[in-house]
Design a protein around this motif. Structure first.
Motif, short mmCIF file in Angstrom:
data_model
loop_
_atom_site.label_atom_id
_atom_site.label_comp_id
_atom_site.label_asym_id
_atom_site.label_seq_id
_atom_site.Cartn_x
_atom_site.Cartn_y
_atom_site.Cartn_z
N PRO A 164 7.42 1.71 -5.20
CA PRO A 164 6.94 2.74 -4.23
C PRO A 164 6.62 4.01 -5.01
O PRO A 164 7.33 4.99 -5.09
CB PRO A 164 8.37 2.88 -3.36
CG PRO A 164 9.46 2.36 -4.14
CD PRO A 164 8.87 1.41 -5.09
N TYR A 165 5.22 4.06 -5.54
CA TYR A 165 4.99 5.14 -6.21
C TYR A 165 4.40 6.12 -5.09
O TYR A 165 3.59 5.85 -4.12
CB TYR A 165 3.78 4.65 -7.16
CG TYR A 165 4.03 3.85 -8.34
CD1 TYR A 165 4.65 4.63 -9.27
CD2 TYR A 165 3.54 2.79 -8.63
CE1 TYR A 165 5.07 3.96 -10.45
CE2 TYR A 165 3.89 2.07 -9.45
CZ TYR A 165 4.56 2.63 -10.61
OH TYR A 165 4.82 2.02 -11.83
N TRP A 223 4.84 1.63 1.52
CA TRP A 223 5.90 2.03 0.94
C TRP A 223 6.74 3.25 1.58
O TRP A 223 7.80 3.48 1.41
CB TRP A 223 5.35 2.27 -0.47
CG TRP A 223 5.35 1.06 -1.36
CD1 TRP A 223 4.43 0.79 -2.00
CD2 TRP A 223 6.49 0.19 -1.76
NE1 TRP A 223 4.61 -0.48 -2.55
CE2 TRP A 223 6.27 -0.81 -2.63
CE3 TRP A 223 7.85 0.03 -1.32
CZ2 TRP A 223 6.59 -1.75 -3.30
CZ3 TRP A 223 8.61 -0.84 -2.00
CH2 TRP A 223 8.11 -1.83 -2.73
N ASN A 262 3.09 -0.20 10.75
CA ASN A 262 2.20 -0.71 9.76
C ASN A 262 1.49 -1.92 10.39
O ASN A 262 0.91 -2.76 9.50
CB ASN A 262 3.54 -1.43 8.62
CG ASN A 262 3.91 -0.41 7.64
OD1 ASN A 262 3.05 0.28 7.05
ND2 ASN A 262 5.11 -0.59 7.24
N ALA A 313 2.16 8.94 -3.27
CA ALA A 313 0.78 8.83 -3.13
C ALA A 313 0.28 9.82 -4.19
O ALA A 313 -0.77 9.84 -4.94
CB ALA A 313 0.17 9.14 -1.80
N PRO A 350 0.42 9.42 2.93
CA PRO A 350 0.21 8.99 4.42
C PRO A 350 0.80 9.46 5.32
O PRO A 350 2.07 9.73 5.04
CB PRO A 350 0.22 7.62 3.94
CG PRO A 350 0.85 7.37 2.69
CD PRO A 350 0.79 8.37 1.99
N GLY A 351 0.35 9.64 6.45
CA GLY A 351 1.18 10.28 7.46
C GLY A 351 1.89 9.34 8.24
O GLY A 351 1.58 8.02 8.05
N THR A 354 0.78 -1.13 -0.03
CA THR A 354 0.09 -0.16 -0.07
C THR A 354 0.82 1.42 0.04
O THR A 354 1.98 1.04 0.16
CB THR A 354 -1.10 -0.06 1.30
OG1 THR A 354 0.01 0.34 2.28
CG2 THR A 354 -1.64 -1.28 1.54
N THR A 355 0.16 2.40 -0.57
CA THR A 355 1.33 3.50 -0.52
C THR A 355 1.58 3.90 0.80
O THR A 355 2.81 4.34 1.09
CB THR A 355 0.23 4.58 -1.01
OG1 THR A 355 -1.01 4.78 -0.70
CG2 THR A 355 0.31 4.79 -2.40
N GLY A 356 0.88 3.70 1.89
CA GLY A 356 1.35 3.84 3.25
C GLY A 356 2.58 2.95 3.78
O GLY A 356 3.51 3.49 4.37
N GLU A 395 -7.54 2.47 -1.29
CA GLU A 395 -6.28 1.98 -1.06
C GLU A 395 -5.55 1.61 -2.29
O GLU A 395 -6.07 0.90 -3.18
CB GLU A 395 -6.17 0.98 0.04
CG GLU A 395 -4.90 0.38 0.61
CD GLU A 395 -4.70 0.85 2.03
OE1 GLU A 395 -3.86 1.87 2.01
OE2 GLU A 395 -5.24 0.48 2.90
N VAL A 396 -4.25 2.23 -2.33
CA VAL A 396 -3.58 1.82 -3.54
C VAL A 396 -2.64 1.00 -3.28
O VAL A 396 -1.81 1.03 -2.51
CB VAL A 396 -3.07 3.00 -4.27
CG1 VAL A 396 -2.42 2.66 -5.57
CG2 VAL A 396 -4.17 4.05 -4.79
N LEU A 397 -2.43 -0.43 -4.28
CA LEU A 397 -1.41 -1.60 -3.98
C LEU A 397 -0.52 -1.45 -5.15
O LEU A 397 -1.06 -1.31 -6.11
CB LEU A 397 -2.01 -2.74 -3.53
CG LEU A 397 -3.34 -2.83 -2.72
CD1 LEU A 397 -3.70 -4.18 -2.48
CD2 LEU A 397 -2.60 -2.32 -1.42
N SER A 398 0.69 -1.48 -4.89
CA SER A 398 1.77 -1.52 -6.19
C SER A 398 3.02 -2.26 -5.63
O SER A 398 3.25 -2.59 -4.41
CB SER A 398 2.19 -0.16 -6.78
OG SER A 398 2.77 0.57 -5.41
#
Lengths: 484, 357
Positions: B40-41, A235, B120, B43, B51-52, A231-233, B34-37
């Motif tokens: 490390p794109y 990463w 996390n 946000a 994200p904080g 997830t972006t978080g 939520e974006v999954l990749s």
């Protein structure tokens, strides 16, 4: 407005422009540069996993050979534990011999790994991407081997816990004013920091391996990747924690080899008692370490057949790096030498006379291997020629190993009291243990390449997705997207 | 009540960003997205807020803990058992600086790592919405929505040529909660137990039968070293020295203070074999065997009329014995490294005072 520059379609599918000259240049760029030659991650994942799963006869022969050497090493060590360090050639004046030289050597080759990962990461050097993990692995196992040597050297291994900050049976605490304790805490910090740093960068690749394997591997990778989804978080936190660790681990890296050198220079032994020893050792460590990384890169490219990932450009960049480190090392060695020579103090003169006297063959071989041989690195053709690079790097390993042996065992044989002068001749146990630990390092490395992806795939993908080409006039140049 | 989970897979950033825009237009908030990749794109590529995160408390907390450990090592341990060495203070500045540097570095790195795990919520111990194609380069958009808007979101996904759309009930995914804290608690507890065992062994609470040949180890030979005889022209510069071929001269007068010094030195250097009361029953005497001879007790010496210079010679040079088959062994080690000639005479005076009793 947004549409004008937008690229539809995955980054690994690139259209060839119609202009032939441009198309030709792009094609050439793809051949030269890994980051300009994107391929579908699915294909590259498969490539990496196939190597991990492959255990052919050659692999088992290598495991058997290295494993038996490691076993002989273990048996020799047990013999030494029961019989005492007296079975080695060490004596009262030369009380530090190859064991300590090996400690310095192994920590030295472990230095470049974290340097490549952390410092080049901070400096946004893209050539580190495919080689970072191969280098970090040397750090990990090099430090593990180095950590064995103080234990081997002290002889009475069952008293090891005297170094841990707990009181022993006589209520004694370890003496933090001893250089040995500084060194131990530096190595501990470095090995823990390097392991964390490596593990964090490994998590996304372990998740990749989890997704594309089954059986025990899937369970293992599933547990180790901790539920990574990308997830972006996740990463973002991974990037930030890697940056924090990089910043902290670079000064720690300097402190480790400085600590090792202080073990020597805090004594009043002539030849050791020198303020330059800290930086001199750090440079020497990076020098031998980068050479070791190049050897591993050749192994990864030729034996593991990762020619796609590790290309001539990487050998070229590392060759230049090696050459710069060679110059720095020569400078430090010369500065140390000329200070002693000009001072003309009898004990230091005695050492210089010994180096050009009884130890002359080793000394001149060391200078030849460390200075003369690497001079050919000025030619790009040499830097991208793998057999030549292999020979140069092996010479540097020999040279840097000899340098440590000369400093430890050689210098100790000439101290302030001439009636304590004695020569040191290596005996069988320390020879076996030295060869055995090298074999153990090789064995661990070999097994490691079958367990984790030795190429940091996500870093390569990131580089490929962020790298592109741009036309300037009639030329095509590469551009890098700085996403931060 | 949001009760559906949708995961659409797309093959490039541009399309994904469009999808997110369109989904937002349907009234889906960022919290449901939520974006999954596998890359490390950032946000911002998707038009989302970065994200904080909160690493500084962990890093600073670690640093403070490291400073406390360094403080313990540098200020407390020398106080618990003070040893004065090398003319240094108990807590000299340079080594203290090194300790603070190393331990602050170590614990701040550990703190950052723990911060990474805790933020996390690793390890994830529940099933989460996922597709294995994500590590093959596809970008996943996960949306948690109510049943009523599901068809519209799927419509958006299809409009943008989603490679794949996964649809599951949200109720099938349990929240992670604080499961990871229980996990790490168990790991920490297990770790403590594992660390306890070597500690108990170290303090010999769990005695391990350890066989070694320390009494016949070659290490004794290692101590002999290359020492040659002092050169002809050598001059003793710290009191009388034993010179080869000459008797140990200049005995000290057997004053009360000399005997007292001798008693202390005897406890330090001799008692380990010869016993605290010089009966030949020191802690090490049990390791001797009949063919190597036992440590001599003072009663055995008494009345034999050994001159002081004889004892001086034995203490200084040690004694080499021979077994029946002729192999040499060290009967008594040379103490020339440990005691000065003056000390040796103090010891002789002490032994003679025992004789007299």
């Amino acid at each position: 407005m947004l549409e004008s520059n937008a690229q539809r379609g995955p980054y690994w599918e690139q259209t060839t422009p119609e202009d032939e000259r441009i198309a030709h240049q792009i094609e050439h760029g793809r051949e030269e540069h890994l980051l300009l030659d994107p391929r579908p991650p699915a294909e590259l994942n498969e490539l990496a996993l196939a190597t991990m799963k492959k255990t052919g006869p050659a692999f088992w022969i290598a495991v058997l050979g290295l494993g038996s050497l490691s076993l002989i090493f273990a048996l020799t060590w047990v013999t030494q534990i029961f019989n005492g360090v007296g079975i080695t050639g060490l004596n009262r004046s030369v009380m530090w011999g190859p064991y300590i030289a090996n400690l310095i050597y192994f920590i030295g080759i472990g230095h470049a790994g974290t340097f490549i990962s952390a410092a080049l990461r901070m400096m946004r050097m893209d050539f580190r991407r495919p080689i970072a993990r191969a280098a970090e692995t040397i750090t990990l196992f090099g430090l593990a081997m180095a950590g064995l040597f103080p234990i081997i050297h002290v002889g009475r291994v069952w008293k090891l816990f005297y170094m841990i900050p707990i009181p022993n049976q006589r209520d004694l605490w370890p003496n933090f004013r001893s250089a040995l304790f500084w060194d131990m805490s530096a190595i501990t910090t470095y090995i823990i920091g390097s392991t964390l740093f490596m593990y964090i960068a490994l998590i996304p690749d372990l998740a990749m391996a989890r997704d594309h394997t089954d059986g025990w591997r899937r369970k293992l990778y599933g547990a180790l990747s901790l539920g990574w989804r990308g997830t972006t978080g996740q990463w973002h936190k991974l990037e930030v924690v890697s940056n924090i660790l990089s910043f902290v681990i670079i000064p720690v890296m300097f402190s480790v080899h400085t600590g090792v050198s202080w073990n020597l220079s805090m004594s009043v032994q002539p030849g050791w008692h020198s303020a330059i020893f800290g930086p001199f050792f750090v440079v020497g460590a990076l020098y031998s370490g980068v050479a070791a990384v190049i050897i591993v890169m050749i192994f990864v490219r030729k034996v593991l057949k990762f020619g796609y990932f590790i290309r001539d450009e990487h050998f070229n960049a590392m060759g230049i790096f090696l050459f710069i480190l060679m110059i720095a090392w020569v400078y430090f060695y010369f500065a140390e030498w000329i200070t002693n020579w000009y001072g003309n103090l009898p004990p230091e003169v005695a050492i210089q006379e010994m180096l050009t006297g009884p130890l002359a063959p080793l000394f001149y071989l060391m200078l030849f291997a460390n200075i003369i041989v690497p001079l050919v690195l000025v030619f790009k053709r040499v830097r991208t020629n793998l057999p030549a690079m292999l020979v140069i790097c092996i010479f540097i390993q020999i040279g840097m190993y000899l340098e440590r042996v000369i400093i430890v065992a050689g210098f100790l044989s000439r101290n302030e009291l001439p009636f304590n002068w004695v020569d040191y001749v290596p005996q069988l146990p320390e020879t076996i243990i030295t060869i055995g630990t090298l074999a153990t390092l090789g064995l661990l490395y070999l097994i490691w390449t079958r367990i984790v992806p030795i190429i940091p795939l996500w870093e390569v993908y990131e580089g490929q997705a962020m790298q592109s080409t741009r036309r300037v006039g009639r030329a095509v140049v590469s551009t890098r997207t700085d996403a931060h | 009540m949001a009760d559906l989970m949708l995961l659409g897979l797309f093959d490039n950033v541009e399309t994904t960003a469009d999808v997110i825009d369109d989904v937002r237009d349907l009234g889906v908030s960022d919290a449901q997205l939520e974006v999954l990749s596998n890359i490390p794109y950032p946000a911002k590529f998707f038009g989302l807020k970065t994200p904080g995160l909160m690493f500084w408390p962990f890093v600073f907390g670690g640093a403070i803990l490291g400073a406390l450990v360094a403080y313990f090592i540098t200020f407390i341990t020398p106080d618990l058992y003070p040893i004065h060495v090398g003319g240094q203070e108990l807590t000299p500045v340079p080594p203290t600086a090194i300790m603070f540097f190393e331990f602050i570095s170590l614990f701040s790195m550990l703190g950052a790592f723990i911060g990474f795990l805790l933020q996390n919520r690793f390890p994830i111990l529940v099933r989460e919405m996922y597709d294995e194609l994500i590590t093959d380069g596809y970008i996943g958009v996960q949306v948690q929505i109510e049943e009523s808007v599901a068809e519209q979101v799927i419509g958006v996904f299809e409009k943008h040529h989603a490679h794949k759309i996964n649809r599951e009930l949200a109720s099938e995914f349990k929240p992670q909660g604080i499961r990871h804290l229980f996990f790490w608690g168990a790991v920490a507890g297990g770790g403590l137990v594992v660390m306890l065992v070597p500690l108990l062994v170290s303090y010999e609470k769990i005695p391990l039968p350890w066989i070694n040949k320390m009494n016949q180890t070659v290490v004794v030979g290692y101590q002999e070293g290359p020492r040659l005889a002092a050169p002809e022209e050598a001059v003793p510069f710290q009191g009388p020295r034993l010179i080869a071929g000459q008797p140990g001269t200049e005995p000290l007068e057997a004053t009360e203070s000399s005997i007292a010094r001798g008693a202390a030195l005897f406890q330090l250097h001799c008692a380990i074999c010869h016993g605290e009361t010089a009966q030949g029953d020191g802690p090490l005497s049990g390791y001797y065997t009949a063919d190597h001879g036992f440590p001599v007790g003072v009663p055995a010496l008494a009345g034999k009329g050994y001159p002081g210079s004889y004892i001086f010679e034995v203490v200084t040079n040690g004694r080499v014995g021979q077994t029946d088959d002729g192999t040499e062994f060290i009967k008594m080690p040379s103490l020339v490294e440990n005691v000065s000639p003056g000390d040796t005479w103090d010891i002789i005076n002490y032994i003679n005072s025992l004789d007299a009793e």
